[in-house]
Scaffold this active site. Structure first.
Site, short mmCIF file in Angstrom:
data_model
loop_
_atom_site.label_atom_id
_atom_site.label_comp_id
_atom_site.label_asym_id
_atom_site.label_seq_id
_atom_site.Cartn_x
_atom_site.Cartn_y
_atom_site.Cartn_z
N ASP A 13 2.93 53.66 85.96
CA ASP A 13 3.59 52.50 86.57
C ASP A 13 2.60 51.51 87.18
O ASP A 13 2.93 50.78 88.12
CB ASP A 13 4.59 52.94 87.67
CG ASP A 13 5.58 53.95 87.17
OD1 ASP A 13 6.03 53.79 86.04
OD2 ASP A 13 5.88 54.90 87.91
N LYS A 16 0.84 48.45 83.10
CA LYS A 16 0.15 48.37 81.80
C LYS A 16 0.88 47.45 80.83
O LYS A 16 0.27 46.78 80.02
CB LYS A 16 0.01 49.77 81.18
CG LYS A 16 -0.89 50.69 81.98
CD LYS A 16 -0.94 52.09 81.40
CE LYS A 16 0.35 52.85 81.49
NZ LYS A 16 0.77 53.21 82.86
N GLY A 40 7.86 53.48 80.94
CA GLY A 40 8.71 52.30 81.13
C GLY A 40 7.82 51.10 81.41
O GLY A 40 7.08 51.10 82.39
N HIS A 41 7.82 50.15 80.51
CA HIS A 41 6.97 48.98 80.68
C HIS A 41 7.84 47.75 80.87
O HIS A 41 8.72 47.47 80.06
CB HIS A 41 6.06 48.80 79.45
CG HIS A 41 5.05 49.89 79.30
ND1 HIS A 41 4.38 50.15 78.14
CD2 HIS A 41 4.60 50.80 80.20
CE1 HIS A 41 3.55 51.16 78.33
NE2 HIS A 41 3.68 51.57 79.56
N GLN A 225 1.83 56.40 80.83
CA GLN A 225 1.61 57.17 82.06
C GLN A 225 0.22 56.80 82.64
O GLN A 225 -0.25 55.71 82.39
CB GLN A 225 1.76 58.68 81.84
CG GLN A 225 3.19 59.11 81.55
CD GLN A 225 3.62 58.92 80.11
OE1 GLN A 225 2.90 59.28 79.20
NE2 GLN A 225 4.78 58.35 79.91
P1 IMP Z 1 7.71 64.04 81.87
O1 IMP Z 1 6.64 63.22 81.25
O2 IMP Z 1 9.08 63.45 81.75
O3 IMP Z 1 7.65 65.47 81.42
O4 IMP Z 1 7.44 64.08 83.45
C1 IMP Z 1 6.29 64.72 84.01
C2 IMP Z 1 5.80 63.95 85.24
O5 IMP Z 1 5.27 62.69 84.81
C3 IMP Z 1 6.89 63.61 86.26
O6 IMP Z 1 6.30 63.60 87.56
C4 IMP Z 1 7.30 62.18 85.88
O7 IMP Z 1 7.86 61.49 86.98
C5 IMP Z 1 5.95 61.63 85.48
N1 IMP Z 1 6.03 60.51 84.54
C6 IMP Z 1 6.26 60.57 83.21
N2 IMP Z 1 6.22 59.35 82.65
C7 IMP Z 1 5.95 58.49 83.65
C8 IMP Z 1 5.75 57.08 83.70
O8 IMP Z 1 5.78 56.36 82.69
N3 IMP Z 1 5.48 56.55 84.92
C9 IMP Z 1 5.37 57.32 86.03
N4 IMP Z 1 5.54 58.64 86.03
C10 IMP Z 1 5.83 59.23 84.86
#
Ligand code: IMP
Length: 432
Positions: A13, A16, A40-41, A225
């Protein structure tokens, strides 16, 4: 080689999407190399706000080819929704403009169910996943039983494998997670119908990119991420299931190791995190509410994918220096500086104490157990009151804001080349 990598330096977040949108103007191919629709962009262009989860934000520029590389896990339902949303905004997604790797893995509704069931079973130890099925899809990939996009080209075999996959997942849901039995056939049928629509977009992406590079075309590799969510280098086990760092570009796109022109590390001017896990500089109370915003604006600190309020804190230079090292970042793009306007004093974490002693960078680990024992050492720097959102030149910044940026770059040893001061596409100060 004309490759630029855009990578998150924190827990995701960082902004990017807007950076990729900005840099895409001068790029031929924009390629995602990891993650899935957990990302999420948000990109703001005039009065239009685009929220993208899978397709690189470079798609908004009509000249780019956008790529989902083999390191990505792809949910057909989300991708089709995104194509439709872009189509209704006048951005047609054709097979010429979107290439999907034949070796990218698919996320199914069963992966989502398993993700949520596993989280529920973890109770207080929850990772706080996005519930998008990311972990289970990568688990199937490493267990060598995943469904890949290229498998769609042999539909008869694919249908059989999908059936097996849903039956196995259903068995796991009841046996391991004590969930009621799921009626899998309708889910499988819907999944098959959606996945089949992707066939025209599937390509041997690695070969295409290697060819493009040999022709001198420019590539912008978009990380999803952030570094601290990297499966190996992040705050394990509170991480995502992919390689989020710059190193993932080579394996996630299928290109050979080659010199990289720029590795642009994106960092907010403060720190945020969604989900569980350690966060040494986390704030509560009034300052946290100030940094987070109320949620009334799309750029406030609420998840683009899940809508969850983000945890917020002061900028952590120990973690930022670590991210610079891990990624070999050549420059920093500092986002959301405008959010700090109005604070009398800003605190920055410049070191950690653990068991009563200061930690040296050489002894540092981002692993959760280690980070949980770290107490931040802060330095206070003067804040500023001016609204920065209309500023477009470095010289216009209040002295305190310029000093804050210089403090960051001196600590990290690389320049801050861009600073964003508002959500709008043009709200960026570029330093010569
Ligand atoms: P997962 O990727 O859904 O398995 O989540 C694993 C961890 O990564 C959790 O803490 C999510 O909140 C975090 N996470 C996954 N994708 C994002 C992102 O795009 N932005 C921020 N946190 C993320």
């Amino acid at each position: 080689m004309p490759i630029t990598i855009v990578v998150g330096m924190q827990w995701g977040d960082e902004g990017k999407g807007r950076v990729v949108d900005l840099f895409s103007e001068n790029t031929d191919i924009v390629a995602r190399y990891n993650g899935g629709d957990n990302a999420g962009h948000t990109v703001t262009v005039g009065s239009e706000i685009f929220k993208l989860h899978l397709i690189p934000s470079g798609i908004i520029h009509p000249h780019t080819v956008c790529v989902l590389g083999n390191g990505v896990v792809l949910n057909p339902a989300t991708l089709l929704e995104e194509m439709e949303m872009l189509g209704s905004a006048g951005i047609a997604i054709t097979p010429e403009r979107l290439w999907i790797s034949d070796t990218a893995h698919l996320i199914t509704p069963a992966h989502r169910l398993l993700d949520r069931a596993r989280e529920a079973a973890l109770g207080k130890a929850q990772i706080g996943t996005t519930g998008r099925g990311i972990g289970p899809a990568y688990m199937d990939k490493t267990a060598r039983k995943g469904l890949r996009c290229g498998d769609l080209l042999d539909m008869v075999t694919f249908q059989l494998r999908v059936k097996q996959h849903f039956e196995e997942a259903s068995g796991q849901l009841t046996a391991l997670y004590h969930q009621p039995a799921v009626e899998t056939s309708p889910l499988a049928e819907e999944f098959l119908a959606q996945a089949a629509q992707l066939i025209p977009f599937i390509r041997p992406v690695g070969a295409r990119i290697r060819h493009a590079l040999s022709q001198g075309q420019s590539i912008l590799a978009e990380g999803a991420q952030g570094t601290l969510l990297d499966l190996d280098q992040g705050s394990y086990p509170f991480v995502t299931s992919s390689c989020t760092t710059a190193a993932g570009v080579f394996s996630g796109l299928g290109i050979g190791i080659c010199p990289i022109e720029r590795v642009v590390g994106i960092t907010k001017a403060f720190q945020t995190r969604v989900g569980g896990g350690p966060f040494p500089t986390e704030l509560q109370g009034e300052t946290a509410a100030f940094l987070r915003g109320t949620g009334a604006n799309p750029w406030d600190e609420y998840g683009t994918t899940t809508g969850r309020p983000r945890r917020v804190g002061w900028l952590d230079l120990v973690l930022l220096k670590y991210a610079v090292e891990i990624n070999g970042a050549t420059e920093l793009f500092l986002t959301k500086l405008d959010v700090l306007s109005g604070l009398d004093e800003i605190f920055v974490c410049t070191g950690y104490q653990r068991e009563g002693a200061a930690i040296r960078q050489a002894d540092f680990s981002a692993e959760a157990g280690f980070l949980e024992q770290c107490k931040p050492i802060y330095e206070a720097v003067p804040g500023w009151r001016e609204d920065l959102r209309s500023l477009r030149k470095w010289e216009e910044l209040p002295d305190q804001a310029a000093a804050y940026i210089k403090f960051v770059e001196e600590s990290c040893g690389i320049p801050v080349t861009h600073i964003s001061v508002g959500p709008e596409r043009s709200a960026v100060i570029t330093r010569e």
